[in-house]
Design a protein around this motif. Structure first.
Motif, PDB file in Angstrom:
ATOM      1  N   ARG A   1     -20.374 -11.164   8.573  1.00 46.86           N
ATOM      2  CA  ARG A   1     -20.421 -10.340   7.408  1.00 46.86           C
ATOM      3  C   ARG A   1     -19.547 -11.135   6.435  1.00 46.86           C
ATOM      4  NH1 ARG A   1     -16.918  -6.719   4.827  1.00 46.86           N
ATOM      5  NH2 ARG A   1     -18.379  -4.944   3.658  1.00 46.86           N
TER       6      ARG A   1
ATOM      7  N   VAL B   1     -15.725   1.318  -0.171  1.00 47.12           N
ATOM      8  CA  VAL B   1     -16.059   2.122   1.147  1.00 47.12           C
ATOM      9  C   VAL B   1     -15.866   3.571   0.643  1.00 47.12           C
ATOM     10  CG1 VAL B   1     -13.150   2.779   1.225  1.00 47.12           C
ATOM     11  CG2 VAL B   1     -14.884   2.259   3.444  1.00 47.12           C
TER      12      VAL B   1
ATOM     13  N   SER C   1     -25.756   1.548   8.848  1.00 47.40           N
ATOM     14  CA  SER C   1     -24.692   2.199   8.412  1.00 47.40           C
ATOM     15  C   SER C   1     -25.145   3.638   8.284  1.00 47.40           C
ATOM     16  CB  SER C   1     -23.796   1.644   7.484  1.00 47.40           C
ATOM     17  OG  SER C   1     -23.324   0.227   7.841  1.00 47.40           O
TER      18      SER C   1
ATOM     19  N   ILE D   1     -12.795  -5.084  11.735  1.00 44.65           N
ATOM     20  CA  ILE D   1     -12.387  -6.325  11.152  1.00 44.65           C
ATOM     21  C   ILE D   1     -10.851  -6.738  11.245  1.00 44.65           C
ATOM     22  CG2 ILE D   1     -12.624  -7.688   8.954  1.00 44.65           C
ATOM     23  CD1 ILE D   1     -14.765  -5.940   7.941  1.00 44.65           C
ATOM     24  N   SER D   2     -10.165  -6.283  10.427  1.00 46.55           N
ATOM     25  CA  SER D   2      -8.784  -6.758  10.145  1.00 46.55           C
ATOM     26  C   SER D   2      -7.954  -6.606  11.470  1.00 46.55           C
ATOM     27  CB  SER D   2      -8.003  -6.244   8.986  1.00 46.55           C
ATOM     28  OG  SER D   2      -8.130  -4.582   9.245  1.00 46.55           O
TER      29      SER D   2
ATOM     30  N   GLY E   1     -18.728   5.366   9.755  1.00 49.09           N
ATOM     31  CA  GLY E   1     -17.427   5.071   8.984  1.00 49.09           C
ATOM     32  C   GLY E   1     -17.335   5.877   7.791  1.00 49.09           C
TER      33      GLY E   1
ATOM     34  N   ILE F   1      -9.815   1.121  12.287  1.00 54.07           N
ATOM     35  CA  ILE F   1      -9.496   1.087  13.580  1.00 54.07           C
ATOM     36  C   ILE F   1      -8.561  -0.111  14.176  1.00 54.07           C
ATOM     37  CG2 ILE F   1     -10.435   1.193  15.920  1.00 54.07           C
ATOM     38  CD1 ILE F   1     -13.055   2.358  14.651  1.00 54.07           C
TER      39      ILE F   1
ATOM     40  N   ILE G   1     -16.331   2.689  12.771  1.00 55.84           N
ATOM     41  CA  ILE G   1     -15.860   1.659  11.933  1.00 55.84           C
ATOM     42  C   ILE G   1     -14.772   2.201  10.930  1.00 55.84           C
ATOM     43  CG2 ILE G   1     -17.830   1.327  10.388  1.00 55.84           C
ATOM     44  CD1 ILE G   1     -17.254  -1.700  10.547  1.00 55.84           C
ATOM     45  N   GLY G   2     -14.003   1.322  10.426  1.00 57.97           N
ATOM     46  CA  GLY G   2     -13.137   1.562   9.234  1.00 57.97           C
ATOM     47  C   GLY G   2     -11.834   1.729   9.662  1.00 57.97           C
TER      48      GLY G   2
ATOM     49  N   THR H   1      -8.992   2.272   5.118  1.00 59.33           N
ATOM     50  CA  THR H   1      -9.235   0.778   5.171  1.00 59.33           C
ATOM     51  C   THR H   1      -9.111  -0.029   4.082  1.00 59.33           C
ATOM     52  OG1 THR H   1     -10.774  -0.874   5.931  1.00 59.33           O
ATOM     53  CG2 THR H   1     -11.647   1.018   5.189  1.00 59.33           C
TER      54      THR H   1
HETATM   55  N1  3NM Z   1     -18.060  -0.500   6.939  1.00 59.81           N
HETATM   56  P1  3NM Z   1     -11.120  -2.837   8.877  1.00 59.81           P
HETATM   57  S1  3NM Z   1     -15.491   0.604   6.649  1.00 59.81           S
HETATM   58  C1  3NM Z   1     -17.456  -3.078   6.972  1.00 59.81           C
HETATM   59  O1  3NM Z   1     -17.300   2.801   6.455  1.00 59.81           O
HETATM   60  C2  3NM Z   1     -16.710  -1.699   6.836  1.00 59.81           C
HETATM   61  O2  3NM Z   1     -19.109   1.880   6.634  1.00 59.81           O
HETATM   62  C3  3NM Z   1     -17.016   0.652   6.798  1.00 59.81           C
HETATM   63  O3  3NM Z   1     -12.766  -3.327   8.356  1.00 59.81           O
HETATM   64  C4  3NM Z   1     -18.034   1.850   6.579  1.00 59.81           C
HETATM   65  O4  3NM Z   1     -11.807  -2.833  10.419  1.00 59.81           O
HETATM   66  C5  3NM Z   1     -15.691  -1.365   6.881  1.00 59.81           C
HETATM   67  O5  3NM Z   1     -10.373  -3.958   8.673  1.00 59.81           O
HETATM   68  C6  3NM Z   1     -14.379  -2.007   6.850  1.00 59.81           C
HETATM   69  O6  3NM Z   1     -10.912  -1.493   8.359  1.00 59.81           O
HETATM   70  C7  3NM Z   1     -13.818  -2.222   8.209  1.00 59.81           C
END
Ligand code: 3NM
Length: 211
Positions: free
Chosen positions: A39, A142, A110, A188-189, A131, A169, A166-167, A136
Motif C-alpha cells: 500500500r 480515516v 474495505s 500497519i504500524s 475498520g 490494532i 484494521i485500524g 489510528t
Molecule cells: N484502513 P495502523 S485504517 C489502511 O479503517 C487503513 O479502512 C483503515 O494502520 C480503515 O495499523 C488503516 O497503523 C490504517 O493503525 C491502519
C-alpha cells in the motif's frame, strides 16, 4: 480464499517504515504473517518506476516464502507484476469493475458498516477489511472509529465471507476483534514501526490464534 490467510495481514508501503521495507517484510514473514498488502500511499510515497521496483522486490520476497501478495488500489500494477490480488477501498475504483479486470485473483474490499459489507459481498469480494477498529494516525482520511462491534453487526447481517479488522490494532487489541467474529487482523504500524517486527508479528499471531 482460505480464511486462515487473514490471520495476520501485514499492510505497508515505504512511507510507513523508518527502515527499508524489504527488511521489515522479511522480519515480519519470519514472525509469521499470513498475507501481505503493498500500500504505497501518503506523504512521500513512491511513484512510477520507483514504486514498480519496490513492488517487484516485495513480491519476490513474498514468493520466496509462499505469502500471497495483494496490491492496494492500483489494479494496473497488480496485473503488470501478476500479484495475487487487489484491495479496493470504498473511495477507490468500484469493486465490481475491479472483479471484472482481475478475474479470479483475490479481491479485498474495505467496509466501515453493514451496508458497505453487503455491497462488497454483492460485488464479488473474497474478503472484507473492516475498520477502523481503533484510533489510528497511520491513515489521514480515516472514518470514525467503528470498534470491533461492527464486525459482530456484519456477521449478524449474514455475511459469511472472511473478515479482517484494521485500524489501530496492536498487541492486546487483537483479541476483541477476533472475538467479535473476524478471522484475523490487518496492521500497519504495529509491525512496520516496531523496533523488532519479527517479535511484534509473533506476538500478534499468538494473540489471534488463542482468541
Ligand atoms: N484502513 P495502523 S485504517 C489502511 O479503517 C487503513 O479502512 C483503515 O494502520 C480503515 O495499523 C488503516 O497503523 C490504517 O493503525 C491502519
Amino acid at each position: 480464499m482460505k480464511k486462515e490467510l487473514l490471520e495476520l495481514y501485514l499492510v505497508l508501503g515505504s512511507p510507513n517504515c523508518n527502515r527499508d521495507p524489504r527488511h521489515v517484510l522479511r522480519e515480519a514473514i519470519e514472525g509469521g504473517i499470513t498475507l501481505f498488502q503493498y500500500r504505497e500511499k501518503g506523504t512521500g510515497s513512491l511513484e512510477d518506476s520507483e514504486k514498480l521496483e519496490l513492488a517487484k522486490d516485495l513480491l519476490s520476497i513474498c514468493r520466496e516464502h509462499q505469502i500471497p501478495f495483494i496490491v492496494n488500489d492500483d489494479i494496473n500494477l497488480a496485473l503488470e507484476i501478476d500479484a495475487d490480488g487487489v484491495h479496493i477501498g470504498q473511495e477507490d475504483e468500484l469493486a465490481t469493475s475491479a472483479r471484472e479486470k482481475i478475474g479470479d485473483k483475490i479481491l479485498g474490499v474495505s467496509a466501515h458498516n453493514v451496508e458497505e459489507a453487503l455491497a462488497a459481498v454483492k460485488a464479488g469480494a473474497d474478503y472484507i477489511g473492516v475498520g477502523p477498529m481503533y484510533e489510528t494516525s497511520t491513515k489521514t482520511d480515516v472514518r470514525e472509529v467503528q470498534g470491533p462491534e461492527v464486525i459482530g453487526l456484519i456477521r449478524e447481517a449474514g455475511v459469511t465471507l472472511p473478515l479482517v479488522g484494521i485500524g489501530g490494532i496492536s498487541q492486546g487489541k487483537a483479541e476483541a476483534v477476533i472475538k467479535a467474529g473476524a478471522n484475523g487482523v490487518a496492521v500497519i504500524s504495529a509491525i512496520s514501526m516496531a523496533e523488532f517486527p519479527l517479535k511484534s508479528a509473533q506476538g500478534l499471531l499468538g494473540e489471534v490464534r488463542k482468541s
